[in-house]
Write a protein that holds these residues in place. Structure first.
Motif, short mmCIF file in Angstrom:
data_model
loop_
_atom_site.label_atom_id
_atom_site.label_comp_id
_atom_site.label_asym_id
_atom_site.label_seq_id
_atom_site.Cartn_x
_atom_site.Cartn_y
_atom_site.Cartn_z
N GLU A 10 26.16 29.34 46.22
CA GLU A 10 26.76 30.65 45.99
C GLU A 10 27.62 30.53 44.74
O GLU A 10 28.42 29.60 44.64
CB GLU A 10 27.62 31.10 47.18
CG GLU A 10 26.86 31.38 48.45
CD GLU A 10 27.79 31.84 49.56
OE1 GLU A 10 27.79 33.03 49.87
OE2 GLU A 10 28.52 30.99 50.10
N ASP A 11 27.46 31.44 43.81
CA ASP A 11 28.20 31.36 42.55
C ASP A 11 29.64 31.79 42.76
O ASP A 11 29.93 32.94 43.14
CB ASP A 11 27.53 32.25 41.50
CG ASP A 11 28.26 32.18 40.17
OD1 ASP A 11 28.25 31.10 39.55
OD2 ASP A 11 28.85 33.20 39.78
N GLU A 12 30.56 30.88 42.49
CA GLU A 12 31.97 31.10 42.79
C GLU A 12 32.58 32.21 41.93
O GLU A 12 33.37 33.02 42.42
CB GLU A 12 32.75 29.80 42.60
CG GLU A 12 34.16 29.85 43.14
CD GLU A 12 34.23 29.98 44.65
OE1 GLU A 12 35.30 30.36 45.15
OE2 GLU A 12 33.21 29.72 45.32
N GLU A 13 32.23 32.27 40.67
CA GLU A 13 32.79 33.30 39.78
C GLU A 13 32.41 34.69 40.24
O GLU A 13 33.24 35.61 40.25
CB GLU A 13 32.31 33.06 38.35
CG GLU A 13 32.92 34.02 37.33
CD GLU A 13 32.45 33.75 35.91
OE1 GLU A 13 32.71 34.60 35.04
OE2 GLU A 13 31.80 32.70 35.69
N THR A 14 31.16 34.87 40.66
CA THR A 14 30.71 36.16 41.17
C THR A 14 31.48 36.55 42.42
O THR A 14 31.93 37.70 42.57
CB THR A 14 29.20 36.11 41.47
OG1 THR A 14 28.49 35.76 40.28
CG2 THR A 14 28.71 37.45 41.99
N ILE A 15 31.66 35.60 43.33
CA ILE A 15 32.38 35.89 44.57
C ILE A 15 33.83 36.26 44.30
O ILE A 15 34.37 37.22 44.87
CB ILE A 15 32.29 34.68 45.53
CG1 ILE A 15 30.84 34.48 46.00
CG2 ILE A 15 33.21 34.86 46.73
CD1 ILE A 15 30.60 33.17 46.70
N ARG A 16 34.48 35.52 43.41
CA ARG A 16 35.88 35.82 43.09
C ARG A 16 36.04 37.21 42.48
O ARG A 16 37.00 37.93 42.79
CB ARG A 16 36.43 34.75 42.15
CG ARG A 16 36.68 33.41 42.83
CD ARG A 16 37.05 32.33 41.83
NE ARG A 16 37.28 31.05 42.50
CZ ARG A 16 37.37 29.89 41.87
NH1 ARG A 16 37.27 29.83 40.55
NH2 ARG A 16 37.58 28.77 42.56
N THR A 17 35.10 37.59 41.64
CA THR A 17 35.14 38.94 41.05
C THR A 17 34.98 40.00 42.14
O THR A 17 35.69 41.02 42.15
CB THR A 17 34.04 39.09 39.99
OG1 THR A 17 34.26 38.15 38.95
CG2 THR A 17 34.02 40.50 39.42
#
Length: 446
Positions: free
Chosen positions: A183-190
Motif C-alpha cells: 500500500e503506497d504510504e504517501e497516497t494513504i497519508r494524503t
C-alpha cells in the motif's frame, strides 16, 4: 505415539476425490489405500472411522500474526495455534511486526525457541526488512526463515520500508522469497489528511476503502512487481484486495512463477457493503473493497492468476478495535474458521472442493518449498484434517482466540472440522485437545 488407521474417508488430494484409508506410522503417512478395507484390517492401530467424512492435507496458512512476543494481550503462540488446530490448520507462518520486531537472526532464533514449547501445530517465521537492515538480512543464512517480510505500506507495528534505495537493495540481493504488504504510504497519508479536514478524527468506517484506496494498493504492488522483474527476485504479494492489481500477475503453474500472490479469506467473504453491519470488526489493511473486487479475486484464484488462500489472522482486543476511526486497530482473527469459510464458498458454487485443497494446502507448500508437507503422499508428514457436512454456528462459547471475538460471530457454516493431525499426532478430536506433543519447525527445500 500409537499408529493410526483413518478408515473409509472421502479423500481429496492432488485434484482427485476418492474413497480410501490412510495408515499413519511414526509421524508419517505409511500407506494410502484406495477403496474399502476389511473390518479386520488395522487391528493393531488406533482406528478412526471416517466414513461419511472428508480427509484432506492440513491447511498451511502463510500469513498470520500470533502476537508473541510483546503483544500477548491480543494472542500468543499457544492460544492462536490451538485455534488453528481446531480449524484444520496444521502449519502457520508468522509475521515479524512484534515487540521486539523480528529483524535479526538472534530474534528469529528466539521465536523458534518459544514455538518449540508453545505451538500446537507446525510453525515458520518471517524475518522483517527495515530501512536499516538490508545488508545484514541479505547476507545472512536464512534457512530458519520462510521469507523476508517487507512492509511497503505501514500497518500494525509500523515497519514501513519507504526508502527506495533500500527497497532496490533488498530486491537485488535477497536470496530467499520476499513477501510484501503493498500500500503506497504517501497516497494513504494524503487521503487521511483530506478526510480529517472534512470530518475530524471520527470519519465514517465505510470510508476505509477510500483511505487505503485501490490507487494506493496498485501503486505499491506495481512497484514491487517492477523491482522483482528488474532484479529477477522471488516475490510473493500478500493479501491482494483489488481487481486492478490482478493485471500485474500472470496465469500459470505456481512452480513456473517468479512472482506469486495470495488472497485472504476476508477479501473473499466480505465486501464494502458489510461495513454498515460490522464496522470496525472488518477493518483490515488492505481494506475490504467492493463486491466486484471480491468476485474478481475468486475468479483469479480459479484461473491460477492468484496462487494461495491465507488468513492474515491478526487479533486485537475489543478495546483496541474500539474508538474513533483513526484509533481503532486494523485486523481481526480468522484462523479457526478459514477452512469452513472457504468450504462455504464451495457450497455457493465459487470453488470446487479440489480447488479449496489446492489453494489452502498444496500451493503454500509448493510456493515456499516446504519439505514433505501439504499433500497426502506416502512418506510425507501426517498433517491431516477430517471434516464433515454438518452445520456449525460460530459463537463466543466455541471461540478459541485469546481476543474473544470473531467477524464470523453468529455465522452458520455447512461443514464442521472434526479431527486435526500434526505429524501423526491427533491434536484435535471433536472439540477436545491432546496437547502432549507440540508442533515442529517447517523445513524448506532450497
Amino acid at each position: 505415539m500409537k499408529n493410526t488407521l483413518i478408515k473409509d474417508a472421502t479423500i481429496i488430494n492432488e485434484g482427485r476425490e476418492f474413497k480410501g484409508s490412510i495408515l499413519i506410522e511414526n509421524e508419517k503417512i505409511s500407506e494410502i489405500i484406495e477403496g474399502n478395507v476389511s473390518d479386520s484390517y488395522g487391528q493393531n492401530y488406533n482406528i478412526i472411522d471416517a466414513s461419511g467424512s472428508y480427509l484432506i492435507p492440513g491447511v498451511i496458512d502463510d500469513q498470520v500474526h500470533f502476537r508473541e512476543p510483546g503483544l500477548t494481550q491480543k494472542g500468543d503462540l499457544y492460544t492462536e495455534s490451538k485455534a488453528a488446530a481446531a480449524g484444520g490448520v496444521t502449519s502457520f507462518m508468522d509475521m515479524p511486526n512484534l515487540i521486539p520486531q523480528t529483524t535479526t537472526l538472534p530474534l528469529l532464533e528466539d521465536k523458534h525457541a518459544l514455538a518449540q514449547t508453545k505451538a500446537m501445530v507446525n510453525y515458520g517465521f518471517y524475518i522483517g526488512g527495515t530501512n536499516e537492515n538490508w545488508k545484514e538480512i541479505t547476507a545472512a543464512d536464512l534457512n530458519l526463515a520462510c521469507g523476508i517480510k517487507i512492509f511497503m505500506g505501514s500497518s500494525t507495528g509500523n515497519m514501513l520500508v519507504d526508502n527506495r534505495e533500500v527497497l532496490n537493495n533488498f530486491f537485488a540481493n535477497a536470496k530467499i522469497l520476499i513477501a510484501t504488504h503493498c500500500e503506497d504510504e504517501e497516497t494513504i497519508r494524503t487521503n487521511i489528511k483530506n478526510a480529517l479536514e472534512k470530518y475530524g478524527e471520527d470519519f465514517p468506517i465505510a470510508m476505509h476503502p477510500q483511505i487505503r484506496s485501490r490507487e494506493a494498493c496498485y501503486k505499491s504492488s506495481s512497484l514491487a512487481v517492477k523491482l522483482a522483474k528488474q532484479h529477477d527476485a522471488r516475490l510473493h504479494i500478500l493479501h491482494l484486495s483489488t481487481a486492478d492489481e490482478l493485471q500485474l500477475l500472470e496465469k500459470g503453474n505456481i512452480n513456473n512463477k517468479q512472482i506469486t500472490a495470495e488472497a485472504c479469506v476476508h477479501h473473499l467473504w466480505f465486501s464494502d457493503e458489510d461495513y454498515k453491519r460490522l464496522g470496525r470488526f472488518i477493518k483490515w489493511n488492505p481494506a475490504i473493497k467492493t463486491s466486484k473486487d471480491r468476485d474478481a479475486l475468486i475468479q483469479a484464484l480459479n484461473e491460477n492468476v492468484l496462487d494461495v488462500i491465507a488468513t492474515d489472522h491478526a487479533p486485537h482486543t475489543l478495546k483496541e478495535k474500539s474508538g474513533v476511526y483513526t484509533k481503532a486497530a486494523s485486523g481481526g482473527p480468522l484462523v479457526q474458521h478459514a477452512l469452513q469459510a472457504v468450504l462455504e464458498l464451495h457450497e455457493q458454487g465459487k470453488f470446487a472442493k479440489e480447488q479449496v485443497v489446492h489453494k489452502m494446502c498444496h500451493a503454500p507448500a509448493q510456493l515456499f518449498g516446504i519439505k514433505n508437507r501439504g499433500y497426502i503422499r506416502k512418506g510425507y508428514q501426517a498433517d491431516l484434517c477430517i471434516f464433515k457436512k454438518e452445520k456449525h454456528t460460530v459463537n463466543k462459547d466455541n471461540l478459541l482466540y485469546k481476543c474473544g471475538w470473531s467477524p464470523f460471530d453468529g455465522t452458520t457454516f455447512s461443514h464442521t472440522i472434526t479431527h486435526t493431525f500434526a505429524n501423526g499426532h491427533l491434536i484435535y478430536n471433536n472439540g477436545k485437545f491432546d496437547e502432549s506433543i507440540k508442533g515442529q519447525a517447517l523445513i524448506y527445500n532450497r
